[in-house]
Write a protein that holds these residues in place. Sequence first.
Motif, PDB file in Angstrom:
ATOM      1  N   GLY A  82       0.800  -1.213   0.000  1.00 53.59           N
ATOM      2  CA  GLY A  82       0.000   0.000   0.000  1.00 53.59           C
ATOM      3  C   GLY A  82       0.834   1.263   0.000  1.00 53.59           C
ATOM      4  N   ASP A  83       0.319   2.309   0.638  1.00 52.96           N
ATOM      5  CA  ASP A  83       0.978   3.614   0.679  1.00 52.96           C
ATOM      6  C   ASP A  83       2.314   3.513   1.414  1.00 52.96           C
ATOM      7  OD1 ASP A  83       1.607   6.274   0.649  1.00 52.96           O
ATOM      8  OD2 ASP A  83       0.047   6.880   2.054  1.00 52.96           O
ATOM      9  N   ASN A  84       3.390   3.966   0.758  1.00 51.57           N
ATOM     10  CA  ASN A  84       4.727   3.910   1.352  1.00 51.57           C
ATOM     11  C   ASN A  84       5.392   5.283   1.321  1.00 51.57           C
ATOM     12  OD1 ASN A  84       6.884   2.341   2.529  1.00 51.57           O
ATOM     13  ND2 ASN A  84       7.993   2.549   0.596  1.00 51.57           N
ATOM     14  N   TYR A  99       5.944   7.442   3.494  1.00 48.26           N
ATOM     15  CA  TYR A  99       6.855   7.692   4.606  1.00 48.26           C
ATOM     16  C   TYR A  99       7.645   6.441   4.995  1.00 48.26           C
ATOM     17  CZ  TYR A  99       3.859  11.766   4.859  1.00 48.26           C
ATOM     18  OH  TYR A  99       3.152  12.901   4.549  1.00 48.26           O
ATOM     19  N   GLY A 100       7.726   5.482   4.061  1.00 46.50           N
ATOM     20  CA  GLY A 100       8.461   4.263   4.339  1.00 46.50           C
ATOM     21  C   GLY A 100       7.748   3.321   5.275  1.00 46.50           C
ATOM     22  N   GLN A 101       6.411   3.465   5.396  1.00 48.51           N
ATOM     23  CA  GLN A 101       5.687   2.642   6.360  1.00 48.51           C
ATOM     24  C   GLN A 101       5.646   1.168   5.992  1.00 48.51           C
ATOM     25  OE1 GLN A 101       4.533   5.288   4.502  1.00 48.51           O
ATOM     26  NE2 GLN A 101       2.306   5.437   4.684  1.00 48.51           N
ATOM     27  N   CYS A 102       6.013   0.837   4.753  1.00 51.31           N
ATOM     28  CA  CYS A 102       6.109  -0.583   4.386  1.00 51.31           C
ATOM     29  C   CYS A 102       7.201  -1.288   5.186  1.00 51.31           C
ATOM     30  CB  CYS A 102       6.383  -0.716   2.894  1.00 51.31           C
ATOM     31  SG  CYS A 102       6.659  -2.397   2.313  1.00 51.31           S
ATOM     32  N   GLY A 103       8.254  -0.569   5.517  1.00 54.91           N
ATOM     33  CA  GLY A 103       9.351  -1.177   6.269  1.00 54.91           C
ATOM     34  C   GLY A 103      10.125  -2.201   5.466  1.00 54.91           C
ATOM     35  N   CYS A 104      10.026  -2.123   4.123  1.00 56.05           N
ATOM     36  CA  CYS A 104      10.614  -3.163   3.272  1.00 56.05           C
ATOM     37  C   CYS A 104      11.806  -2.641   2.469  1.00 56.05           C
ATOM     38  CB  CYS A 104       9.545  -3.748   2.358  1.00 56.05           C
ATOM     39  SG  CYS A 104       8.652  -2.529   1.387  1.00 56.05           S
ATOM     40  N   ASP A 105      12.472  -1.605   2.981  1.00 54.41           N
ATOM     41  CA  ASP A 105      13.692  -1.090   2.363  1.00 54.41           C
ATOM     42  C   ASP A 105      13.443  -0.633   0.930  1.00 54.41           C
ATOM     43  OD1 ASP A 105      16.352  -0.334   2.396  1.00 54.41           O
ATOM     44  OD2 ASP A 105      17.061  -2.261   1.624  1.00 54.41           O
ATOM     45  N   SER A 106      12.314   0.057   0.736  1.00 52.61           N
ATOM     46  CA  SER A 106      11.969   0.565  -0.586  1.00 52.61           C
ATOM     47  C   SER A 106      11.636   2.047  -0.486  1.00 52.61           C
ATOM     48  CB  SER A 106      10.765  -0.182  -1.163  1.00 52.61           C
ATOM     49  OG  SER A 106      10.326   0.420  -2.365  1.00 52.61           O
ATOM     50  N   THR A 107      12.061   2.818  -1.495  1.00 53.34           N
ATOM     51  CA  THR A 107      11.734   4.238  -1.549  1.00 53.34           C
ATOM     52  C   THR A 107      10.512   4.507  -2.428  1.00 53.34           C
ATOM     53  OG1 THR A 107      13.265   4.551  -3.396  1.00 53.34           O
ATOM     54  CG2 THR A 107      14.134   4.902  -1.173  1.00 53.34           C
ATOM     55  N   ALA A 108       9.919   3.466  -2.991  1.00 56.33           N
ATOM     56  CA  ALA A 108       8.718   3.635  -3.806  1.00 56.33           C
ATOM     57  C   ALA A 108       7.600   4.199  -2.960  1.00 56.33           C
ATOM     58  CB  ALA A 108       8.304   2.299  -4.407  1.00 56.33           C
ATOM     59  N   THR A 109       6.798   5.105  -3.518  1.00 55.38           N
ATOM     60  CA  THR A 109       5.714   5.687  -2.747  1.00 55.38           C
ATOM     61  C   THR A 109       4.531   4.745  -2.619  1.00 55.38           C
ATOM     62  OG1 THR A 109       4.837   6.726  -4.756  1.00 55.38           O
ATOM     63  CG2 THR A 109       6.336   8.034  -3.395  1.00 55.38           C
ATOM     64  N   THR A 110       4.465   3.717  -3.473  1.00 57.91           N
ATOM     65  CA  THR A 110       3.396   2.738  -3.425  1.00 57.91           C
ATOM     66  C   THR A 110       3.973   1.337  -3.565  1.00 57.91           C
ATOM     67  OG1 THR A 110       1.816   4.281  -4.428  1.00 57.91           O
ATOM     68  CG2 THR A 110       1.252   1.961  -4.486  1.00 57.91           C
ATOM     69  N   ILE A 111       3.578   0.447  -2.677  1.00 55.05           N
ATOM     70  CA  ILE A 111       3.978  -0.960  -2.746  1.00 55.05           C
ATOM     71  C   ILE A 111       2.765  -1.734  -3.254  1.00 55.05           C
ATOM     72  CG2 ILE A 111       4.871  -2.934  -1.484  1.00 55.05           C
ATOM     73  CD1 ILE A 111       6.776  -0.536  -1.644  1.00 55.05           C
ATOM     74  N   LEU A 112       2.874  -2.294  -4.460  1.00 49.23           N
ATOM     75  CA  LEU A 112       1.702  -2.820  -5.155  1.00 49.23           C
ATOM     76  C   LEU A 112       1.189  -4.134  -4.612  1.00 49.23           C
ATOM     77  CD1 LEU A 112       2.635  -1.986  -8.853  1.00 49.23           C
ATOM     78  CD2 LEU A 112       1.221  -0.661  -7.269  1.00 49.23           C
ATOM     79  N   SER A 113       2.047  -4.962  -4.042  1.00 55.35           N
ATOM     80  CA  SER A 113       1.624  -6.292  -3.585  1.00 55.35           C
ATOM     81  C   SER A 113       2.418  -6.684  -2.354  1.00 55.35           C
ATOM     82  CB  SER A 113       1.816  -7.317  -4.703  1.00 55.35           C
ATOM     83  OG  SER A 113       3.156  -7.346  -5.123  1.00 55.35           O
ATOM     84  N   PRO A 114       2.018  -7.708  -1.628  1.00 53.67           N
ATOM     85  CA  PRO A 114       2.695  -8.107  -0.381  1.00 53.67           C
ATOM     86  C   PRO A 114       4.196  -8.242  -0.566  1.00 53.67           C
ATOM     87  CG  PRO A 114       0.667  -9.322  -0.646  1.00 53.67           C
ATOM     88  CD  PRO A 114       0.836  -8.552  -1.899  1.00 53.67           C
ATOM     89  N   THR A 115       4.955  -7.515   0.264  1.00 58.24           N
ATOM     90  CA  THR A 115       6.408  -7.410   0.111  1.00 58.24           C
ATOM     91  C   THR A 115       7.078  -7.619   1.467  1.00 58.24           C
ATOM     92  OG1 THR A 115       6.141  -5.828  -1.705  1.00 58.24           O
ATOM     93  CG2 THR A 115       8.286  -5.884  -0.633  1.00 58.24           C
TER      94      THR A 115
END
Length: 261
Positions: free
Chosen positions: A241-243, A245-261
């Motif tokens: 989802g929305d990343n 502010y890096g809320q994915c926590g998956c070491d990605s700078t993408a603003t959107t994480i499209l699928s479970p990562t």
Amino acid sequence: MKLAILMLVGTTSLLAPLTASADSGRAYEWGIKVAQGGPGSVPTIVQSFDAELIDAGNIADVAVLSDGSVWTWGTTHIGSTSMTAVQVPGVSNVRKRPVDGNGDFAALEQPGTDLACPSSSTVVTWGLSESGDLGLGVINNGANYASAQDVTALDCQHVVQLAAANSHMIALTRNGDVYVWGGNANATLGLGYTHRKSSIDTPTLNAAATALTGGNSAGVEITAGVGDGGLLVDGQAYSWGDNTYGQCGCDSTATTILSPT
């Protein structure tokens, strides 16, 4: 951000290590008030019924009583905004914690109400429908449901867990299937795309998340944030989802994480 925190005293659902007392089953609340006359900063008894399970949201709170009924207070979308609890019509036999998505609500009835599969649970939703987040097959932004509605797409699916945020919901079945619905503007549903569909009004299988569960709900937990979703499988965390502010926590700078990562 949670604007209120709830705690039950004297039940098996303690959120803090307090000793059972004459206040058994009572709900204490503190934080910014959820309604006019809210409790403020000091833990205060807000309900004295025989509550067993609770969930707190930004604008309302919900509780399950020992008889399986569900009660809510604050901005409930059932009655007027008040700290006086009202019973949610059309829902019973709830044995798991209901979910408060900040205006949209869901609960799991067990046993369910579908005669075709009496051993299965029934998912019911109520409240404000902003982006199809009640899973009822209609977008009807701004429509309000003042009583619990059967999410028929999940009948006979043996749903065992629910998660909700203010514009989307997630369900986990006994067989490890992950269903998502509601707003999807920032890939909130983790389906691999974002703006192609801004919202999905019916529970839809998230194939990528389902593949991670190995066909079993044991050791699996689901969660939903404002613009995100999460999955825990045997201690391994995934998010989407929305990343911004890096809320994915998956070491990605993408603003959107499209699928479970």
